[in-house]
Design a protein around this motif. Structure first.
Motif, PDB file in Angstrom:
ATOM      1  N   GLN A  90       0.819  -1.205   0.000  1.00  0.00           N
ATOM      2  CA  GLN A  90       0.000   0.000   0.000  1.00  0.00           C
ATOM      3  C   GLN A  90       0.859   1.264   0.000  1.00  0.00           C
ATOM      4  N   LYS A  91       2.047   1.181   0.570  1.00  0.00           N
ATOM      5  CA  LYS A  91       2.922   2.347   0.671  1.00  0.00           C
ATOM      6  C   LYS A  91       3.675   2.619  -0.632  1.00  0.00           C
ATOM      7  N   VAL A  92       3.670   1.631  -1.534  1.00  0.00           N
ATOM      8  CA  VAL A  92       4.351   1.793  -2.819  1.00  0.00           C
ATOM      9  C   VAL A  92       3.371   2.197  -3.914  1.00  0.00           C
ATOM     10  N   VAL A  93       2.124   1.717  -3.794  1.00  0.00           N
ATOM     11  CA  VAL A  93       1.134   1.930  -4.860  1.00  0.00           C
ATOM     12  C   VAL A  93       0.845   3.408  -5.086  1.00  0.00           C
ATOM     13  N   PRO A 137      15.272  -8.764  -4.590  1.00  0.00           N
ATOM     14  CA  PRO A 137      14.985  -8.398  -3.191  1.00  0.00           C
ATOM     15  C   PRO A 137      14.827  -6.889  -3.057  1.00  0.00           C
ATOM     16  N   VAL A 138      13.776  -6.454  -2.367  1.00  0.00           N
ATOM     17  CA  VAL A 138      13.538  -5.019  -2.226  1.00  0.00           C
ATOM     18  C   VAL A 138      13.754  -4.519  -0.798  1.00  0.00           C
ATOM     19  N   PHE A 139      13.620  -5.391   0.193  1.00  0.00           N
ATOM     20  CA  PHE A 139      14.030  -4.999   1.544  1.00  0.00           C
ATOM     21  C   PHE A 139      14.177  -6.224   2.440  1.00  0.00           C
ATOM     22  N   ASP A 140      15.029  -6.072   3.450  1.00  0.00           N
ATOM     23  CA  ASP A 140      15.253  -7.116   4.438  1.00  0.00           C
ATOM     24  C   ASP A 140      14.394  -6.853   5.667  1.00  0.00           C
ATOM     25  N   TYR A 141      14.103  -7.900   6.394  1.00  0.00           N
ATOM     26  CA  TYR A 141      13.369  -7.735   7.645  1.00  0.00           C
ATOM     27  C   TYR A 141      13.687  -8.891   8.581  1.00  0.00           C
ATOM     28  N   GLU A 142      13.402  -8.687   9.849  1.00  0.00           N
ATOM     29  CA  GLU A 142      13.561  -9.748  10.839  1.00  0.00           C
ATOM     30  C   GLU A 142      12.186 -10.260  11.263  1.00  0.00           C
ATOM     31  N   TYR A 144       6.301   0.262 -17.678  1.00  0.00           N
ATOM     32  CA  TYR A 144       5.531   0.528 -16.466  1.00  0.00           C
ATOM     33  C   TYR A 144       5.777  -0.519 -15.379  1.00  0.00           C
ATOM     34  N   LEU A 145       6.171  -1.743 -15.772  1.00  0.00           N
ATOM     35  CA  LEU A 145       6.517  -2.752 -14.777  1.00  0.00           C
ATOM     36  C   LEU A 145       7.857  -2.423 -14.130  1.00  0.00           C
ATOM     37  N   ASN A 146       8.821  -2.044 -14.968  1.00  0.00           N
ATOM     38  CA  ASN A 146      10.131  -1.637 -14.445  1.00  0.00           C
ATOM     39  C   ASN A 146      10.008  -0.440 -13.516  1.00  0.00           C
ATOM     40  N   ALA A 147       9.106   0.470 -13.853  1.00  0.00           N
ATOM     41  CA  ALA A 147       8.929   1.656 -13.024  1.00  0.00           C
ATOM     42  C   ALA A 147       8.435   1.291 -11.631  1.00  0.00           C
ATOM     43  N   PHE A 148       7.535   0.322 -11.553  1.00  0.00           N
ATOM     44  CA  PHE A 148       7.053  -0.096 -10.240  1.00  0.00           C
ATOM     45  C   PHE A 148       8.190  -0.678  -9.406  1.00  0.00           C
ATOM     46  N   ILE A 149       9.020  -1.497 -10.034  1.00  0.00           N
ATOM     47  CA  ILE A 149      10.155  -2.097  -9.319  1.00  0.00           C
ATOM     48  C   ILE A 149      11.088  -1.016  -8.798  1.00  0.00           C
ATOM     49  N   GLU A 150      11.365  -0.012  -9.628  1.00  0.00           N
ATOM     50  CA  GLU A 150      12.277   1.063  -9.218  1.00  0.00           C
ATOM     51  C   GLU A 150      11.691   1.880  -8.069  1.00  0.00           C
ATOM     52  N   ILE A 151      10.389   2.172  -8.132  1.00  0.00           N
ATOM     53  CA  ILE A 151       9.764   2.925  -7.040  1.00  0.00           C
ATOM     54  C   ILE A 151       9.781   2.102  -5.756  1.00  0.00           C
ATOM     55  N   ALA A 152       9.542   0.791  -5.879  1.00  0.00           N
ATOM     56  CA  ALA A 152       9.580  -0.083  -4.706  1.00  0.00           C
ATOM     57  C   ALA A 152      10.966  -0.089  -4.069  1.00  0.00           C
ATOM     58  N   LYS A 153      11.994  -0.041  -4.902  1.00  0.00           N
ATOM     59  CA  LYS A 153      13.369  -0.058  -4.390  1.00  0.00           C
ATOM     60  C   LYS A 153      13.763   1.265  -3.754  1.00  0.00           C
ATOM     61  N   THR A 154      13.246   2.350  -4.285  1.00  0.00           N
ATOM     62  CA  THR A 154      13.706   3.671  -3.846  1.00  0.00           C
ATOM     63  C   THR A 154      12.777   4.343  -2.846  1.00  0.00           C
ATOM     64  N   THR A 155      11.594   3.751  -2.608  1.00  0.00           N
ATOM     65  CA  THR A 155      10.698   4.334  -1.607  1.00  0.00           C
ATOM     66  C   THR A 155      11.388   4.326  -0.250  1.00  0.00           C
ATOM     67  N   ASN A 156      11.312   5.447   0.461  1.00  0.00           N
ATOM     68  CA  ASN A 156      11.988   5.564   1.753  1.00  0.00           C
ATOM     69  C   ASN A 156      11.299   4.667   2.771  1.00  0.00           C
ATOM     70  N   THR A 157      11.929   3.534   3.057  1.00  0.00           N
ATOM     71  CA  THR A 157      11.349   2.570   3.991  1.00  0.00           C
ATOM     72  C   THR A 157      12.207   2.392   5.241  1.00  0.00           C
ATOM     73  N   ASP A 158      13.204   3.236   5.424  1.00  0.00           N
ATOM     74  CA  ASP A 158      14.124   3.047   6.547  1.00  0.00           C
ATOM     75  C   ASP A 158      13.403   3.027   7.885  1.00  0.00           C
ATOM     76  N   SER A 159      12.424   3.899   8.054  1.00  0.00           N
ATOM     77  CA  SER A 159      11.740   3.969   9.341  1.00  0.00           C
ATOM     78  C   SER A 159      10.789   2.788   9.546  1.00  0.00           C
ATOM     79  N   LEU A 160      10.364   2.181   8.434  1.00  0.00           N
ATOM     80  CA  LEU A 160       9.417   1.074   8.541  1.00  0.00           C
ATOM     81  C   LEU A 160      10.112  -0.268   8.602  1.00  0.00           C
TER      82      LEU A 160
END
Length: 304
Positions: free
Chosen positions: A108-111, A160-165, A282-298
């Motif tokens: 939801q945060k990427v869409v 891979p777009v982000f790591d988590y525990e 448009y598919l590549n664009a979604f991947i790039e936005i998913a990778k670059t969306t600021n998710t550090d706090s989440l």
């Protein structure tokens, strides 16, 4: 001899579960549907299905046609859909499959930023918790798969777009809340609450409890994240969640994350797609936005 309508009928029955529902979906009468298949049986000299009461049982020929229909019909529907979109001046529809409950929270945060950047592209999200995502990708039912469990195939690409525990989540007044880490044995007398997914696909089982030969006292399943946190807060059980999700909900519920084992359980969320589709803008664009969306706090990065 074999026409598209034959495959569409068998595919509709597979999807809808009954002859009546399939006829409604295809805008045919039930008798017309049955007559079409009967004519094919006469032309081919083989039986496609037999009746057992009100149910239909596919013969070996029927099973073959069902598998063929599951591959071909979605691809033909996609081709027609894309042709219509091009004719209408649209870029397309990005169909995203979500293979895990917490993944939907992140998606939801990427869409939103994606839709703002690509106004001519619509998004169709298929959220199926017992979802056969790999098969859906290979069968052209979706274009992008969000999953923590990639299955490496020659035709597919996973990024891979982000790591988590993955952590244990307990009520803040629960006895285990005072521990920094827990062992599998400490969960043997607990009620474990999970999403309704096969145990083999739940990390708490496959990576923690099962290797130690431990089973919880009771195992319950719930579909709603909010309800799971409410149950945990009120001492009705414990659960296992991504750390970022626990931190996000800890402002609303009195819950505490506890590391699973001394080394913890670390995973990644992947975006999977067909390699042949990686040239679609448009598919590549979604991947790039998913990778670059600021998710550090989440999504806190693991310590190295």
């Amino acid at each position: 001899m074999l026409e598209r309508i034959h495959l569409e009928i068998i595919y509709a029955i597979e999807q809808c579960g009954s002859l009546t529902a399939a006829a409604e979906k295809l805008c045919l009468t039930q008798s017309a549907l049955s007559h079409t298949i009967k004519k094919l049986e006469q032309l081919t000299g083989t039986i496609i299905w037999t009746r057992e009461g009100r149910s239909l049982r596919l013969t070996q020929t029927g099973l073959y046609l069902r598998d063929l229909a599951k591959r071909i019909v979605p691809q033909m529907e996609l081709a027609e859909e894309q042709m219509q979109q091009y004719a209408q001046g649209k870029r397309g529809i990005l169909r995203i499959g979500v293979e895990c409950h917490p993944c939907y929270q992140w998606l939801q945060k990427v869409v939103n930023p994606y839709l703002k950047s690509w106004s001519d592209v619509d998004i169709d999200i298929k959220q199926k918790f017992n979802f056969g995502g790999i098969g859906a990708l290979l069968n052209y039912e979706i274009d992008l798969l969000v999953t923590p469990d990639p299955l490496w195939k020659s035709r597919l690409s996973f990024l891979p777009v982000f790591d988590y525990e993955q952590v244990l989540v307990v009520g803040s007044s629960h006895p285990l809340a005072s521990f920094n880490t827990v062992s599998p044995k400490q969960l043997s007398q607990e009620t474990l609450i999970t999403y309704p997914v096969e145990k083999e696909r739940l990390d708490i089982f496959s990576l923690f409890l099962t290797p130690a030969g431990i089973i919880p006292k009771e195992h319950k399943t719930l579909e709603t994240t909010e309800i799971i946190f409410q149950m945990v807060e009120n001492q009705r059980g414990i659960s296992a969640m991504p750390l970022w999700l626990v931190q996000e909900y800890s402002y609303k519920y009195a819950v505490t994350p506890v590391r699973l084992g001394k080394n913890g359980i670390f995973k990644s969320i992947y975006l999977g797609t067909r390699k042949d589709d990686l040239t679609i803008p448009y598919l590549n664009a979604f991947i790039e936005i998913a990778k670059t969306t600021n998710t550090d706090s989440l999504f806190p990065k693991r310590s190295r």
